[in-house]
Write a protein that holds these residues in place. Structure first.
Motif, PDB file in Angstrom:
ATOM      1  N   GLY A 107       0.814  -1.208   0.000  1.00 44.80           N
ATOM      2  CA  GLY A 107       0.000   0.000   0.000  1.00 44.80           C
ATOM      3  C   GLY A 107       0.849   1.260   0.000  1.00 44.80           C
ATOM      4  O   GLY A 107       0.559   2.223  -0.722  1.00 44.80           O
ATOM      5  N   ALA A 108       1.891   1.256   0.812  1.00 44.37           N
ATOM      6  CA  ALA A 108       2.763   2.438   0.871  1.00 44.37           C
ATOM      7  C   ALA A 108       3.371   2.710  -0.497  1.00 44.37           C
ATOM      8  O   ALA A 108       3.424   3.862  -0.955  1.00 44.37           O
ATOM      9  N   ASN A 160       0.902   4.205  -2.850  1.00 43.87           N
ATOM     10  CA  ASN A 160       0.704   5.636  -2.578  1.00 43.87           C
ATOM     11  C   ASN A 160       1.917   6.467  -2.988  1.00 43.87           C
ATOM     12  O   ASN A 160       1.768   7.601  -3.443  1.00 43.87           O
ATOM     13  N   PHE A 208      -4.312   7.585   6.965  1.00 38.57           N
ATOM     14  CA  PHE A 208      -3.153   6.698   6.995  1.00 38.57           C
ATOM     15  C   PHE A 208      -2.817   6.291   5.565  1.00 38.57           C
ATOM     16  O   PHE A 208      -3.650   5.747   4.857  1.00 38.57           O
ATOM     17  N   HIS A 209      -1.562   6.571   5.164  1.00 39.94           N
ATOM     18  CA  HIS A 209      -1.175   6.256   3.788  1.00 39.94           C
ATOM     19  C   HIS A 209       0.083   5.399   3.691  1.00 39.94           C
ATOM     20  O   HIS A 209       0.510   5.090   2.580  1.00 39.94           O
ATOM     21  N   GLU A 218      -8.775   8.772   1.877  1.00 38.16           N
ATOM     22  CA  GLU A 218      -9.378   7.439   1.923  1.00 38.16           C
ATOM     23  C   GLU A 218     -10.898   7.626   1.957  1.00 38.16           C
ATOM     24  O   GLU A 218     -11.393   8.366   2.810  1.00 38.16           O
ATOM     25  N   GLU A 228      -7.271   3.066   9.431  1.00 41.37           N
ATOM     26  CA  GLU A 228      -6.364   3.087  10.589  1.00 41.37           C
ATOM     27  C   GLU A 228      -6.672   4.256  11.520  1.00 41.37           C
ATOM     28  O   GLU A 228      -6.440   4.174  12.719  1.00 41.37           O
ATOM     29  N   ASP A 246      -7.163   6.726  -1.890  1.00 37.34           N
ATOM     30  CA  ASP A 246      -6.407   5.608  -1.341  1.00 37.34           C
ATOM     31  C   ASP A 246      -7.417   4.529  -0.960  1.00 37.34           C
ATOM     32  O   ASP A 246      -8.079   4.615   0.071  1.00 37.34           O
ATOM     33  N   VAL A 286      -6.539   1.379  -0.574  1.00 38.53           N
ATOM     34  CA  VAL A 286      -5.715   0.250  -0.142  1.00 38.53           C
ATOM     35  C   VAL A 286      -6.509  -0.648   0.813  1.00 38.53           C
ATOM     36  O   VAL A 286      -6.454  -1.870   0.723  1.00 38.53           O
ATOM     37  N   GLN A 287      -7.271  -0.024   1.705  1.00 37.51           N
ATOM     38  CA  GLN A 287      -8.058  -0.807   2.666  1.00 37.51           C
ATOM     39  C   GLN A 287      -9.501  -1.017   2.201  1.00 37.51           C
ATOM     40  O   GLN A 287     -10.096  -2.062   2.447  1.00 37.51           O
ATOM     41  N   LYS A 320      -3.443  -4.496  -0.033  1.00 35.87           N
ATOM     42  CA  LYS A 320      -4.162  -5.375   0.904  1.00 35.87           C
ATOM     43  C   LYS A 320      -4.917  -6.523   0.223  1.00 35.87           C
ATOM     44  O   LYS A 320      -4.318  -7.518  -0.119  1.00 35.87           O
TER      45      LYS A 320
HETATM   46  C1  LIG Z   1      -5.564   3.263   3.587  1.00 35.35           C
HETATM   47  C2  LIG Z   1      -4.192   2.670   3.686  1.00 35.35           C
HETATM   48  N1  LIG Z   1      -3.243   3.118   2.865  1.00 35.35           N
HETATM   49  C3  LIG Z   1      -1.998   2.623   2.896  1.00 35.35           C
HETATM   50  C4  LIG Z   1      -1.648   1.641   3.789  1.00 35.35           C
HETATM   51  C5  LIG Z   1      -0.253   1.103   3.812  1.00 35.35           C
HETATM   52  O1  LIG Z   1      -0.220  -0.178   3.273  1.00 35.35           O
HETATM   53  P1  LIG Z   1       1.042  -1.127   3.483  1.00 35.35           P
HETATM   54  O2  LIG Z   1       1.094  -1.481   4.927  1.00 35.35           O
HETATM   55  O3  LIG Z   1       0.766  -2.301   2.592  1.00 35.35           O
HETATM   56  O4  LIG Z   1       2.247  -0.365   3.046  1.00 35.35           O
HETATM   57  C6  LIG Z   1      -2.604   1.140   4.661  1.00 35.35           C
HETATM   58  C7  LIG Z   1      -2.259   0.105   5.653  1.00 35.35           C
HETATM   59  O5  LIG Z   1      -2.899  -0.109   6.632  1.00 35.35           O
HETATM   60  C8  LIG Z   1      -3.918   1.676   4.613  1.00 35.35           C
HETATM   61  O6  LIG Z   1      -4.883   1.246   5.433  1.00 35.35           O
END
Ligand SMILES: Cc1ncc(COP(=O)(O)O)c(C=O)c1O
Length: 402
Positions: free
Chosen positions: A105-106, A109, A138-139, A190, A195, A223, A225-226, A252
């Motif tokens: 996810g990081a 982003n 949270f990113h 998001e 988070e 974002d 990711v979640q 994720k």
């Molecule tokens: C919305 C969001 N973006 C980015 C991330 C970061 O993902 P990663 O832990 O795979 O780097 C997370 C992780 O919890 C997340 O919830």
């Protein structure tokens, strides 16, 4: 190795970045995992919103086995079938025209931030690089993504942070409008903050943000990711909120447990990434893409998504009823199978109490319990969660009364 010894070993040899629960998980099946001593747990964490098909889903296992025997990795110096196919399927089922693959996810982003800066740089020159993000967001944990993250605890000790990020209050349009300047390249958020304590963006707010972005040619980055891959009851959360971003990030649930991330964008934006502008050695390798293809095929078939939508409603209703009955529950929020419950007691204590009763749940901050189970979670398992939570809240209330 017995759990006590494993714990000592791990604590000696692993850097101390995580506060782990004192169990050693050795296997999983469906919605359940089993520890070394054979105890069973119903999994309302799902690897932190990752194992969307549960554990050991036969389609996912078979896809990984077949691909592992054929080709695990070869780099992005060459074309591979699973990567191109996965990109096409993601494009066919989203607003996007093109995809960049990475591993987390990081990283997804990071790619989105770099893409937004480059797009703006090419179109408007050097000074327009700022990205507005939300408080409590949270990113990720790389330097740029922890700077984008609107939480001081994630940034502490890593200063100096990356220049060019501003944070505003989530769901507060006027504050956002006031933060936009001639330097603003993108707004990143998001659709449901995970988070940061499970906060859902209001559809009116998102629509206004979209309009603002369109008027000023500011890129809108979601974002997901979640929230992506069915977590909220649709393949992507933006579908329910009736607003399309210009860039979207996924990770994720995408690989169902195999690490893979993706940054998706519309064609005019994606054009800013030419050869050599960004890269990842492992990004979109055949093994990860074969896993993601298996996950996506199951989701697109429809039944799991329908089930997730129904279970999301059932969980949300059950948690809300639980709130009515227990004074130590302050709020219930969420979308689909991303639900949060704000409590007046220490969330970590409740996580520990649930563990002892055979349930894995998770805390998002000090006061919010988060429920992010596999999308195949059943009604009976949700009933069990609600029953256990009720018992725990009753016990805490009785203690407090003494
Ligand atoms: C919305 C969001 N973006 C980015 C991330 C970061 O993902 P990663 O832990 O795979 O780097 C997370 C992780 O919890 C997340 O919830």
């Amino acid at each position: 190795m017995p759990t006590d010894e494993l714990k000592r070993n791990a604590d000696q040899y692993l850097m101390g970045t995580y506060a782990r629960q004192p169990i050693s998980i050795v296997r999983g099946r469906g919605t359940k995992v089993y520890d070394l001593e054979g105890r069973e747990y119903v999994d309302f964490v799902g690897g932190i919103a990752v194992n969307i098909l549960g554990h050991a889903h036969p389609d996912l296992v078979l896809a990984i086995q077949k691909q592992a025997a054929q080709l695990i990795h070869t780099s992005n110096l060459y074309y591979t079938q699973p990567q191109a196919k996965l990109a096409q399927m993601l494009v066919d089922h989203s607003f996007a025209d093109q995809v960049f693959f990475c591993n987390s996810g990081a990283e997804a982003n990071e790619a989105a931030i770099k893409l937004a800066r480059r797009y703006s740089h090419e179109k408007y020159g050097a000074g327009r690089f700022e990205i507005i993000t939300m408080k409590q967001s949270f990113h990720g944990r790389t330097m740029a993504t922890l700077t984008a993250t609107g939480q001081a605890k994630v940034q502490k000790g890593y200063e100096p942070l990356v220049p060019g990020f501003t944070h505003v209050t989530f769901n507060h349009l006027i504050e956002l409008e006031q933060a936009v300047t001639e330097k603003t390249a993108a707004i990143m958020l998001e659709p449901v903050q995970g988070e940061g304590g499970v906060h859902v963006a209001s559809p009116d707010y998102l629509k206004a943000v979209r309009d603002l972005c369109t008027q000023r040619d500011i890129l809108l980055i979601f974002d997901e990711v979640q929230t992506g891959m069915g977590r909220t009851g649709t393949l992507f959360a933006y579908e329910q909120l009736h607003v399309h971003p210009d860039i979207m990030t996924l990770a994720k649930g995408l690989g169902g447990g195999v690490p893979i991330g993706a940054c998706l964008a519309t064609a005019p934006v994606a054009k800013a990434f030419g050869p050599g502008s960004h890269a990842s050695t492992f990004g979109g390798n055949p093994l990860a893409c074969a896993a993601a293809l298996a996950v996506l095929r199951v989701l697109l078939e429809g039944r799991v998504l329908d089930h997730a939508r129904r279970m999301g409603e059932y969980l949300s209703k059950g948690l809300s009823e639980c709130k009515e009955r227990h004074h130590n529950v302050r709020d219930v929020r969420g979308l689909g199978l991303l639900q949060g419950m704000e409590v007046e007691i220490d969330a970590k204590t409740v996580v520990g109490d649930c563990l002892k009763r055979g349930l894995l749940i998770n805390a998002a901050g000090e006061r919010v319990l988060r429920f992010i189970p596999p999308l195949i979670i059943t009604q009976a398992e949700i009933d069990r969660l609600l029953e256990v939570l009720s018992q725990i809240f009753d016990r805490h209330a009785a203690h407090a009364a003494h």
